[in-house]
Design a protein around this motif. Structure first.
Motif, short mmCIF file in Angstrom:
data_model
loop_
_atom_site.label_atom_id
_atom_site.label_comp_id
_atom_site.label_asym_id
_atom_site.label_seq_id
_atom_site.Cartn_x
_atom_site.Cartn_y
_atom_site.Cartn_z
N ASN A 115 20.43 -16.64 6.66
CA ASN A 115 20.42 -15.21 6.29
C ASN A 115 20.60 -14.29 7.50
OD1 ASN A 115 20.08 -15.70 3.59
ND2 ASN A 115 17.90 -15.23 3.54
N HIS A 119 26.44 -11.52 5.71
CA HIS A 119 26.97 -12.20 4.52
C HIS A 119 26.81 -11.34 3.27
CE1 HIS A 119 22.63 -12.99 4.30
NE2 HIS A 119 22.79 -13.20 3.00
N ASP A 121 25.83 -12.17 -0.88
CA ASP A 121 25.14 -13.28 -1.54
C ASP A 121 26.04 -14.03 -2.52
OD1 ASP A 121 22.77 -12.91 -0.16
OD2 ASP A 121 22.06 -11.39 -1.57
N TRP A 262 21.32 -3.90 -3.48
CA TRP A 262 22.63 -3.69 -2.86
C TRP A 262 23.73 -4.33 -3.68
CZ3 TRP A 262 18.93 -6.76 -0.21
CH2 TRP A 262 19.24 -8.12 -0.07
N HIS A 269 25.08 -7.94 4.54
CA HIS A 269 23.71 -7.77 5.04
C HIS A 269 23.32 -8.96 5.89
CE1 HIS A 269 23.26 -10.14 1.35
NE2 HIS A 269 22.15 -10.62 1.88
N ARG A 285 13.21 -11.92 -4.50
CA ARG A 285 14.63 -11.61 -4.71
C ARG A 285 15.09 -11.99 -6.11
NH1 ARG A 285 19.83 -14.38 -1.78
NH2 ARG A 285 19.42 -15.96 -3.33
MN MN Z 1 21.47 -12.60 1.46
#
Ligand code: MN
Ligand code: OGA
Length: 291
Positions: A115, A119, A121, A262, A269, A285
């Motif tokens: 992370n 990147h 997701d 986002w 991010h 998340r």
């Molecule tokens: Mn991520």
């Protein structure tokens, strides 16, 4: 309920304070948030303190949720030592059972090192993530921010020569790209592996919500279709260096209860470093699929 967003980044990112949502939200609230995501790319909703179930219920109002398991029993097992075990939430934390610090070689740590690279997701999955919802439960004393980069403004301001090179190209995404970079695919180190096939995605695409062109160049991008690997990787590095320049960034410093949403199509991010061996960090998340 009316929600007012204030722009907090130089070119993007909007923040709303003083509203605590109680999901399920009415249609007007959801429309306001969707419009803010199209406009700002990153939306900070301070002071939410939702339970994981409330976060699931709220996220689901923006689209179908991703089940984040790799489909591999080895990774499904990782969930067993998390505090939140529902497959529709992932716990981004350095804790076992929400209490003690993870072992140094735990696979969950490796995913969190991943992370730290810019990147978007799930671009390595057949269905990528459209929106990510990340809510802070425990925040370390020092560091542990999340940084974002604005792929729409960066695309608009691409130097002409780079734009000409990038136009029409297809990028190939794979979960192995970052893992190789981290040395985490070596069998003697536990050996990350994934059965997901490569995913072709355009380098430049048009965002359906804003109509703006955006760059799709997160670190799961391995190479360029039809181009020799080294040539493609050199081009990707040049594009990413431009697009992640500090002038296109917003850095979020977390307060517990912050919920940040986002749009993975228009932003990148990355996690910022913190003292993961002695300071707890725990976020929850959820992901809405891009379908
Ligand atoms: Mn991520
Ligand atoms: C994620 C992610 C960044 C962070 O959860 O997808 O990249 O700061 N998190 O933890």
């Amino acid at each position: 309920m009316s929600i007012t967003f204030e722009q907090v980044g130089r070119t993007f990112a909007g923040k709303a304070e003083g509203i605590a949502l109680s999901p399920p939200c009415d249609a007007g609230t959801i429309q306001t948030i969707l419009a803010a995501l199209d406009r700002f790319g990153v939306v900070v909703l301070a002071g939410q303190k939702m339970t994981p179930d409330e976060q699931i219920a709220f996220s689901e109002q923006l689209g179908p949720l991703e089940n984040s398991d790799e489909g591999n029993p080895k990774y499904r097992k990782l969930r067993e030592d998390m505090k939140y075990t529902d497959q529709r939430v992932s716990e981004i934390s350095n804790l076992v059972d929400g209490a003690t610090i993870l072992g140094a070689t735990d696979m969950r740590r490796i995913f969190q090192y991943a992370n730290q690279f810019w990147h978007a997701d799930s671009t390595f999955r057949p269905v990528r993530a459209r929106y990510t919802f990340l809510q802070a439960i425990l925040v370390p004393r020092d560091g542990g921010d999340t940084e974002f980069a604005d792929m729409a403004t960066a695309c608009e301001e691409l130097p002409q020569a780079l734009r000409e090179e990038a136009e029409g190209l297809i990028g190939i995404h794979s979960p192995r790209t970052i893992m190789d970079h981290l040395g985490a695919t070596r069998p003697d180190q536990g050996g990350f592996f994934s059965e997901l096939p490569d995913q072709p995605r355009p380098i430049i695409e048009t965002h359906p919500g804003s109509g703006r062109q955006v760059l799709n160049i997160g670190s799961h991008l391995s190479h360029i279709e039809g181009m020799p690997m080294p040539e493609g990787r050199a081009l990707i590095a040049a594009l990413r260096e431009h697009a992640c320049d500090p002038r296109y960034r917003y850095r979020h410093r977390w307060t517990p209860g912050d919920l940040v949403i986002w749009d993975n199509r228009s932003t990148l991010h990355r996690a910022c470093r913190y003292r993961e061996n002695d300071q707890p960090r725990q976020l929850v998340r959820t992901l809405v699929e891009d379908r």
